[in-house]
Design a protein around this motif. Structure first.
Motif: not given
Length: 226
Positions: A3, A5-6, A30, A32, A48, A50-51, A75
């Motif tokens: 997934k 993550s965005c 995904d 978030v 956190n 995220v991508d 990111t």
């Protein structure tokens, strides 16, 4: 399937609804966090990783440019903006695409496809080079430029240099093609390390290297496509 993550950040609630709807149609995405509150995003990203972040440029309190300055190392970004004037400035950061509003699903999907292609290419980032009688693990992101020395190459990192028994022609095949370019018969540059073009030379963090006559058009095309 991994997934992606965005985060979605936009000061227009309807824009967030649209982007969330588009994201829901792509199985790998995904979401978030989706919000109009830039401070919520800052707080979230401090805890956190995220991508990918979908980010508007013109926002109250914290602009998109300021957000990218804060989290550029951690990111990647897809810009979602009604204003094309920020495009040049935004590409100083890890921007995958610049989407002008109103955003169609087709453009959104193409931007995600571009990110997936980029991610796939960069999953195999680690390579080993033989230098000083040992195999040294090397992340291509550490490389500033590579200098050809007949049957050897000199790999210039920020704080050291490695001499490797290999040719430029063979070594460039091991590098991510979108991140490195041969710009002279004796030099390969990591494109992210380019700070300026000065006449027939490229300035990077370690100094200057020349651009060969036969490589100028390729470099010009790369600049025009940024």
């Amino acid at each position: 399937m991994r997934k992606i993550s965005c985060v979605i950040l936009d000061d227009e609630p309807l824009a967030i609804v649209l982007l969330e709807n588009y994201a829901s149609k792509i199985a790998q995405l995904d979401v978030v966090l989706a919000t109009t509150d830039a401070f919520k995003v800052v707080e979230f990203l401090q805890k956190n990783k995220v991508d990918l972040i979908f980010i508007d440029i013109q926002m109250p309190e914290i602009s998109g440019i300021q957000m990218m300055e804060m989290f550029n190392k951690d990111t990647h970004f897809i810009i979602t903006s009604a204003y094309p004037s920020y495009a040049l400035k935004s590409y100083e950061f890890r921007v995958i695409d610049y989407l002008l509003k109103p955003i169609s699903f087709d453009k959104f999907h193409k931007a995600i496809t571009k990110f997936l292609a980029f991610s796939t290419e960069n999953t195999q980032r680690i390579l080993f080079v033989k230098a000083d009688g040992k195999q040294i693990r090397l992340d291509p992101d550490q490389i500033v430029f590579i200098e050809g020395l007949s049957d050897y190459i000199r790999i210039h990192l920020a704080m050291e240099r490695l001499i490797v028994h290999e040719t430029l022609k063979d070594f460039i095949q091991k590098l991510p093609s979108k991140k490195f370019m041969r710009i002279h018969k004796s030099y390969i540059i990591q494109l992210d390390k380019i700070r300026a073009i000065e006449g027939n030379s490229i300035r990077h963090e370690l100094g200057l290297i020349p651009v060969g006559e036969t490589y100028k058009n390729q470099l010009k095309l790369w600049i025009e496509n940024q």
